[in-house]
Design a protein around this motif. Structure first.
Motif, PDB file in Angstrom:
ATOM      1  N   UNK A 170      32.046  40.417  28.566  1.00  0.00           N
ATOM      2  CA  UNK A 170      30.933  39.473  28.444  1.00  0.00           C
ATOM      3  C   UNK A 170      31.418  38.044  28.652  1.00  0.00           C
ATOM      4  N   UNK A 171      32.544  37.696  28.053  1.00  0.00           N
ATOM      5  CA  UNK A 171      33.070  36.335  28.194  1.00  0.00           C
ATOM      6  C   UNK A 171      33.420  36.026  29.640  1.00  0.00           C
ATOM      7  N   UNK A 172      34.075  36.973  30.313  1.00  0.00           N
ATOM      8  CA  UNK A 172      34.577  36.702  31.656  1.00  0.00           C
ATOM      9  C   UNK A 172      33.495  36.807  32.724  1.00  0.00           C
ATOM     10  N   UNK A 173      32.650  37.841  32.616  1.00  0.00           N
ATOM     11  CA  UNK A 173      31.752  38.140  33.732  1.00  0.00           C
ATOM     12  C   UNK A 173      30.294  38.323  33.331  1.00  0.00           C
ATOM     13  N   UNK A 174      29.993  38.236  32.031  1.00  0.00           N
ATOM     14  CA  UNK A 174      28.619  38.434  31.595  1.00  0.00           C
ATOM     15  C   UNK A 174      28.109  39.834  31.873  1.00  0.00           C
ATOM     16  N   UNK A 175      29.010  40.823  31.804  1.00  0.00           N
ATOM     17  CA  UNK A 175      28.651  42.206  32.114  1.00  0.00           C
ATOM     18  C   UNK A 175      29.002  43.142  30.966  1.00  0.00           C
ATOM     19  N   UNK A 176      28.266  44.237  30.904  1.00  0.00           N
ATOM     20  CA  UNK A 176      28.666  45.339  30.050  1.00  0.00           C
ATOM     21  C   UNK A 176      29.892  46.014  30.673  1.00  0.00           C
ATOM     22  N   UNK A 177      30.810  46.522  29.863  1.00  0.00           N
ATOM     23  CA  UNK A 177      32.041  47.103  30.423  1.00  0.00           C
ATOM     24  C   UNK A 177      31.826  48.338  31.283  1.00  0.00           C
ATOM     25  N   UNK A 178      30.675  48.971  31.193  1.00  0.00           N
ATOM     26  CA  UNK A 178      30.427  50.128  32.055  1.00  0.00           C
ATOM     27  C   UNK A 178      30.010  49.714  33.464  1.00  0.00           C
ATOM     28  N   UNK A 179      29.756  48.410  33.666  1.00  0.00           N
ATOM     29  CA  UNK A 179      29.274  47.929  34.961  1.00  0.00           C
ATOM     30  C   UNK A 179      30.336  47.148  35.739  1.00  0.00           C
ATOM     31  N   UNK A 180      31.596  47.396  35.462  1.00  0.00           N
ATOM     32  CA  UNK A 180      32.673  46.674  36.137  1.00  0.00           C
ATOM     33  C   UNK A 180      33.005  47.319  37.478  1.00  0.00           C
ATOM     34  N   UNK A 181      33.191  46.479  38.503  1.00  0.00           N
ATOM     35  CA  UNK A 181      33.671  46.985  39.785  1.00  0.00           C
ATOM     36  C   UNK A 181      35.193  46.887  39.810  1.00  0.00           C
ATOM     37  N   UNK A 182      35.802  47.223  40.947  1.00  0.00           N
ATOM     38  CA  UNK A 182      37.263  47.242  41.003  1.00  0.00           C
ATOM     39  C   UNK A 182      37.864  45.860  40.762  1.00  0.00           C
ATOM     40  N   UNK A 183      37.258  44.824  41.318  1.00  0.00           N
ATOM     41  CA  UNK A 183      37.838  43.490  41.160  1.00  0.00           C
ATOM     42  C   UNK A 183      37.776  43.023  39.713  1.00  0.00           C
ATOM     43  N   UNK A 184      36.599  43.145  39.090  1.00  0.00           N
ATOM     44  CA  UNK A 184      36.479  42.673  37.709  1.00  0.00           C
ATOM     45  C   UNK A 184      37.296  43.545  36.756  1.00  0.00           C
ATOM     46  N   UNK A 185      37.337  44.851  37.012  1.00  0.00           N
ATOM     47  CA  UNK A 185      38.119  45.745  36.151  1.00  0.00           C
ATOM     48  C   UNK A 185      39.605  45.412  36.223  1.00  0.00           C
ATOM     49  N   UNK A 186      40.113  45.221  37.428  1.00  0.00           N
ATOM     50  CA  UNK A 186      41.546  44.941  37.575  1.00  0.00           C
ATOM     51  C   UNK A 186      41.899  43.561  37.028  1.00  0.00           C
ATOM     52  N   UNK A 187      41.004  42.590  37.167  1.00  0.00           N
ATOM     53  CA  UNK A 187      41.264  41.263  36.604  1.00  0.00           C
ATOM     54  C   UNK A 187      41.330  41.318  35.077  1.00  0.00           C
ATOM     55  N   UNK A 188      40.449  42.083  34.458  1.00  0.00           N
ATOM     56  CA  UNK A 188      40.502  42.232  33.003  1.00  0.00           C
ATOM     57  C   UNK A 188      41.779  42.951  32.579  1.00  0.00           C
ATOM     58  N   UNK A 189      42.210  43.927  33.374  1.00  0.00           N
ATOM     59  CA  UNK A 189      43.425  44.672  33.034  1.00  0.00           C
ATOM     60  C   UNK A 189      44.658  43.779  33.069  1.00  0.00           C
ATOM     61  N   UNK A 190      44.783  42.946  34.094  1.00  0.00           N
ATOM     62  CA  UNK A 190      45.994  42.126  34.214  1.00  0.00           C
ATOM     63  C   UNK A 190      45.940  40.893  33.314  1.00  0.00           C
TER      64      UNK A 190
END
Length: 236
Positions: A170-190
């Protein structure tokens, strides 16, 4: 002399009692955390010092499989195979430490869960040693999906008390965690190695490059993370 000996015995009993209590806490709480959603030591520290904490629990099936794969391929590629500790990586880390070479930590996701639930924040060889039996015990008691679920909900994901993937996403992308694409998911991971400094919402070129590598690896080798997927498979 007798009074000093009596005082020494009393101090020793208190020390033994304190050690026994410290050992009993994870032994008792780990099975409890199979059904009770825990909070972490860093969260408790913030509560006690009056600092804000933002955390909303999300079940593991409410989190994007892309994020699960990205975290495992980024943080602990052997997560689904080891018993809580990657002894090969740990042995290499000890060798580097003894030889005075830079160390990287070698903490598995399970060791990070152990640290966040039961130990202190400041890194030290003593803490690393304690993480090993705790991680082995957690892996013995808990299935991999539950370990990952707890990890996703107690990891620190921001500089202002954001804990757990719901708050981080929510802080980074204003999204629920089930709605992450590859770019947002990998950015949160790193972001995880240093969430107080790294900002997935405004990544620099270095962070974008590392996130791209993680996303590529997760897409190629995502089957290594199948143990945390629904029905034993991730939908990538």
């Amino acid at each position: 002399m007798a009074r000093k000996a009596k005082g020494l015995r009393r101090a020793l009993r208190l020390l033994v009692t304190a050690i026994a209590v410290l050992i009993a806490i994870p032994l008792v709480l780990t099975p409890v955390y199979l059904v009770v959603d825990p909070i972490s030591v860093p969260m408790i520290e913030r509560y006690l010092t009056g600092r804000p904490v933002t955390r909303e629990w999300r079940d593991i099936d409410q989190v994007s499989d892309r994020l699960k794969a990205s975290i495992i391929l980024s943080e602990d590629g052997q997560f689904c195979r080891h018993w809580g500790v990657d002894f090969g990586a740990l042995r290499a880390e000890v060798d580097n430490y003894l030889e005075g070479k830079p160390t990287r930590g070698a903490s598995t996701l399970t060791m990070q869960v152990a640290r966040n639930l039961f130990l202190w924040n400041d890194p030290s060889p003593i803490r690393k040693v304690l993480e090993v039996p705790l991680a082995l015990y957690i892996d013995l008691v808990m299935p991999k999906k539950r370990i990952m679920e707890i990890y996703l909900n107690i990891a620190e994901w921001g500089p202002n008390g954001e804990f757990g993937i719901a708050a981080g996403s929510e802080r980074a992308f204003g999204r629920e965690p089930q709605n992450l694409d590859w770019q947002t998911a990998s950015l949160l991971a790193v972001t995880l190695p240093n969430p107080l400094v790294r900002n997935p919402a405004r990544p620099n070129n270095g962070l974008l490059r590392v996130a791209g590598i993680v996303a590529e690896r997760a897409q190629l080798y995502g089957e290594r993370a199948n143990c945390v997927g629904s029905g034993g498979r991730l939908a990538l």
